[in-house]
Design an enzyme around this catalytic site. Structure first.
Site, mmCIF file in Angstrom:
data_model
loop_
_atom_site.group_PDB
_atom_site.id
_atom_site.type_symbol
_atom_site.label_atom_id
_atom_site.label_comp_id
_atom_site.label_asym_id
_atom_site.label_seq_id
_atom_site.Cartn_x
_atom_site.Cartn_y
_atom_site.Cartn_z
ATOM 1 C CG ASP A 30 19.885 7.910 7.864
ATOM 2 O OD1 ASP A 30 18.807 7.908 8.479
ATOM 3 O OD2 ASP A 30 20.011 7.441 6.699
ATOM 4 C CE LYS A 35 16.669 11.285 5.761
ATOM 5 N NZ LYS A 35 15.843 10.189 6.268
ATOM 6 C CB THR A 121 6.519 -0.420 13.979
ATOM 7 O OG1 THR A 121 6.287 0.882 14.520
ATOM 8 C CG2 THR A 121 5.304 -1.295 14.160
ATOM 9 C CD GLU A 149 7.835 7.502 19.693
ATOM 10 O OE1 GLU A 149 8.783 7.287 20.460
ATOM 11 O OE2 GLU A 149 6.859 8.203 20.024
ATOM 12 C CG LEU A 151 6.522 9.815 16.748
ATOM 13 C CD1 LEU A 151 6.126 10.193 15.338
ATOM 14 C CD2 LEU A 151 7.914 10.325 17.041
ATOM 15 C CE LYS A 205 3.502 2.103 16.239
ATOM 16 N NZ LYS A 205 3.056 3.469 16.413
ATOM 17 C CG PHE A 250 -8.060 7.990 15.101
ATOM 18 C CD1 PHE A 250 -7.339 7.546 14.009
ATOM 19 C CD2 PHE A 250 -7.408 8.728 16.066
ATOM 20 C CE1 PHE A 250 -5.996 7.829 13.887
ATOM 21 C CE2 PHE A 250 -6.059 9.018 15.950
ATOM 22 C CZ PHE A 250 -5.343 8.567 14.861
ATOM 23 C CG LEU A 251 -15.275 8.197 16.128
ATOM 24 C CD1 LEU A 251 -16.489 8.401 17.024
ATOM 25 C CD2 LEU A 251 -15.452 6.910 15.328
ATOM 26 C CB CYS A 261 2.255 3.920 10.772
ATOM 27 S SG CYS A 261 3.847 4.638 11.187
HETATM 28 N N1 NAD Z 1 6.594 7.701 10.817
HETATM 29 C C1 NAD Z 1 5.830 7.512 11.894
HETATM 30 O O1 NAD Z 1 4.907 8.275 12.163
HETATM 31 C C2 NAD Z 1 6.104 6.368 12.828
HETATM 32 C C3 NAD Z 1 5.487 6.349 14.084
HETATM 33 C C4 NAD Z 1 5.764 5.294 14.939
HETATM 34 C C5 NAD Z 1 6.621 4.265 14.543
HETATM 35 N N2 NAD Z 1 7.187 4.306 13.299
HETATM 36 C C6 NAD Z 1 8.114 3.227 12.932
HETATM 37 O O2 NAD Z 1 9.436 3.708 13.086
HETATM 38 C C7 NAD Z 1 10.290 3.125 12.087
HETATM 39 C C8 NAD Z 1 10.955 4.216 11.266
HETATM 40 O O3 NAD Z 1 9.947 4.932 10.576
HETATM 41 P P1 NAD Z 1 10.242 6.323 9.877
HETATM 42 O O4 NAD Z 1 8.940 6.852 9.418
HETATM 43 O O5 NAD Z 1 11.088 7.156 10.761
HETATM 44 O O6 NAD Z 1 11.113 5.814 8.623
HETATM 45 P P2 NAD Z 1 11.980 6.680 7.619
HETATM 46 O O7 NAD Z 1 11.971 5.948 6.346
HETATM 47 O O8 NAD Z 1 11.543 8.116 7.655
HETATM 48 O O9 NAD Z 1 13.445 6.651 8.252
HETATM 49 C C9 NAD Z 1 14.255 5.524 8.286
HETATM 50 C C10 NAD Z 1 15.711 6.007 8.188
HETATM 51 O O10 NAD Z 1 16.566 4.894 8.402
HETATM 52 C C11 NAD Z 1 17.689 5.031 7.543
HETATM 53 N N3 NAD Z 1 18.332 3.731 7.384
HETATM 54 C C12 NAD Z 1 17.899 2.667 6.680
HETATM 55 N N4 NAD Z 1 18.777 1.643 6.789
HETATM 56 C C13 NAD Z 1 19.771 2.075 7.596
HETATM 57 C C14 NAD Z 1 20.959 1.489 8.082
HETATM 58 N N5 NAD Z 1 21.289 0.235 7.752
HETATM 59 N N6 NAD Z 1 21.762 2.218 8.878
HETATM 60 C C15 NAD Z 1 21.435 3.488 9.205
HETATM 61 N N7 NAD Z 1 20.318 4.103 8.768
HETATM 62 C C16 NAD Z 1 19.507 3.412 7.968
HETATM 63 C C17 NAD Z 1 17.107 5.596 6.275
HETATM 64 O O11 NAD Z 1 18.096 6.227 5.479
HETATM 65 C C18 NAD Z 1 16.087 6.599 6.842
HETATM 66 O O12 NAD Z 1 16.658 7.873 7.024
HETATM 67 C C19 NAD Z 1 9.387 2.197 11.272
HETATM 68 O O13 NAD Z 1 9.466 0.908 11.823
HETATM 69 C C20 NAD Z 1 8.002 2.774 11.502
HETATM 70 O O14 NAD Z 1 7.003 1.806 11.366
HETATM 71 C C21 NAD Z 1 6.968 5.336 12.444
#
Ligand code: NAD
Length: 438
Positions: A30, A35, A121, A149, A151, A205, A250-251, A261
């Site tokens: 990251d 973090k 996503t 993903e 989850l 997705k 989801f109802l 998301c």
């Molecule tokens: N949160 C969910 O429930 C969920 C579920 C399915 C899919 N997604 C998708 O997954 C992706 C991530 O979502 P999230 O909720 O984990 O996001 P998040 O904001 O919690 O985490 C993203 C992380 O990426 C890091 N980051 C940003 N730019 C970076 C770089 N250049 N190099 C290294 N690290 C970098 C940030 O510091 C952060 O820690 C999104 O596309 C989201 O739509 C999220």
């Protein structure tokens, strides 16, 4: 296998940890160095049930590492996951800057064949853009695989360890075989690994999230109609959901969907459709209904107390966008509390896990309480905004003794009419008749 996961947020951290738990060597990367330092010490920056224990175990057993050094991580790995954020841009599309920056950095760093996996996503066509960004920076062979993903925050570890399905989009059988073997430990109960092309995986997705958001807006509209015509949405949703073609998930009507998301993904698919020369009126309506729904509790408050709420005090239970997470992104509580503050009310708020995140949103404009009952003294009413389990069976007599007046606006339909009546509460649920205390 040797895996690196770039982006250590809600998705990347869970995915990386679970891959380590599956016996792989995993490096989580990251750019947020604070973090990474926390994680190296085994302390977890987000709340996700079961995650901390897994992180600690895999750190101790030396299958899981954390670093800000992307180059070293890419060089040490066969498979590189991109799991950075794809937030909503000003035109509603997904902002791909972080994804493409990471893709370029992987291209620059790699010193041999790599499978580059899009876990974030991303809109249809992003795999092609990632391919181009990597190709610009390397002469080594690589494949780009789309692996969205599914989850759910709050049950993320369980969802990742036992996914309903794994979607793998790609072209080269070599990369697809590597992905299948990576996921084999997670699909031992024969849940399917679905292989398709990149574009279909990317679309899957968005289609899944847009459909779930549609279900929520649909039942919210049914609830609002129930309220007007004297039906009870709780019975209606049971009656609907028992049909196997519909299902119960989801109802549940509520205060509208939020989170990181659904709002952005619905916007992004509308934008994708627009760019492809097609309008998507169904999803426009889903969005409109959701925006309206976020104001519903405040509309009920205003109906009871009038538009000006100066001198009024409201307890709020539940700030996170859903239970079992500390995530406040796009949480309906933000719209509700901002609206109440604007009208002059004082807010006493409680959430089991999201107080830290909430403080980043509201600062010292509201008061925070670790214990739910501490948010009640002197309140005109309680608003229940998130359906944390611990709110389901509270001590109503204690609540009544603390509140100025025993009134509940229940955004999650947690309580039963007869109980509210017996306990002497005035009760405003969603999609069901109200209870007026004598
Ligand atoms: N949160 C969910 O429930 C969920 C579920 C399915 C899919 N997604 C998708 O997954 C992706 C991530 O979502 P999230 O909720 O984990 O996001 P998040 O904001 O919690 O985490 C993203 C992380 O990426 C890091 N980051 C940003 N730019 C970076 C770089 N250049 N190099 C290294 N690290 C970098 C940030 O510091 C952060 O820690 C999104 O596309 C989201 O739509 C999220």
């Amino acid at each position: 296998m040797k895996v690196c996961v770039i982006g250590t947020g809600y998705v990347g951290l869970v995915a990386g940890t679970c891959f380590a738990e599956g016996g792989n060597d995993v490096i989580c990367v990251d750019i947020d160095e604070r973090k990474i330092e926390m994680l190296k010490q085994g302390s977890v920056p987000i709340y996700e049930p079961g995650l901390e224990e897994l992180i600690r175990r895999n750190l101790t057993e030396r299958r899981l590492w954390f670093t800000s050094d992307l180059v070293a991580a890419v060089r040490a790995s066969d498979i590189c996951f991109i799991a950075v954020g794809t937030p909503e841009a000003s035109d509603g599309s997904a902002d791909l800057r972080a994804v493409l920056a990471v893709a370029g950095a992987i291209g620059q760093a790699m010193n041999g064949y790599r499978v580059i996996v899009l876990k974030s996503t991303v809109p249809v066509g992003t795999a092609d853009k990632v391919r181009a960004a990597v190709k610009d920076r390397t002469t080594h062979e690589f494949d780009v695989v789309s692996n969205p993903e599914f989850l759910k925050e709050g049950a993320a570890v369980e969802d990742f360890m036992k996914p309903d399905r794994v979607v793998i989009g790609g072209e080269n059988p070599r990369a697809i075989d590597i992905m299948k073997s990576l996921y084999a430990p997670f699909v031992r109960t024969e849940n399917p690994i679905l292989v398709m092309d990149n574009r279909s995986a990317e679309m899957t997705k968005y289609a899944a999230n847009a459909f779930l958001a549609t279900k929520i807006s649909f039942v919210n509209e049914i609830a609002n109609l129930c309220e007007r015509v004297g039906a009870d949405v709780n019975d209606v949703r049971r009656g609907m959901g028992s049909d196997r073609r519909i299902g119960h998930h989801f109802l549940f009507p509520g205060t509208g969907y939020g989170g990181s998301c659904f709002p952005k993904d619905v916007q992004a698919i509308i934008r994708t459709a627009h760019d492809a020369g097609m309008e998507f009126p169904l999803l426009n309506a889903v969005e409109t209904v959701n925006e309206k729904q976020k104001h519903l509790l405040v509309d009920k408050v205003v109906k009871k107390y009038g538009a000006k709420l100066g001198g009024r005090c409201f307890g709020v239970w539940g700030l996170a966008f859903k239970p079992r997470t500390d995530d406040m992104r796009e949480a309906p509580s933000i719209v509700i509390i901002e609206e109440l503050l604007k009208r002059g009310a004082r807010i006493e708020a409680h959430d089991p896990e999201a107080l830290g995140e909430a403080r980043k949103v509201f600062g010292d404009r509201i008061n925070y309480h670790r214990v739910n009952y501490d948010a009640l003294p002197g309140t005109d009413a309680l608003l229940v905004v998130t359906d944390w389990n611990e709110f389901r069976r509270p001590d109503f007599a204690r609540m009544k003794s603390l509140m100025k007046t025993p009134v509940i606006f229940d955004g999650r339909n947690l309580y039963e009419h007869d109980v509210m009546q017996a306990q002497g509460f005035t009760y405003y649920p969603i999609g069901r008749s109200a209870v007026e205390a004598n």
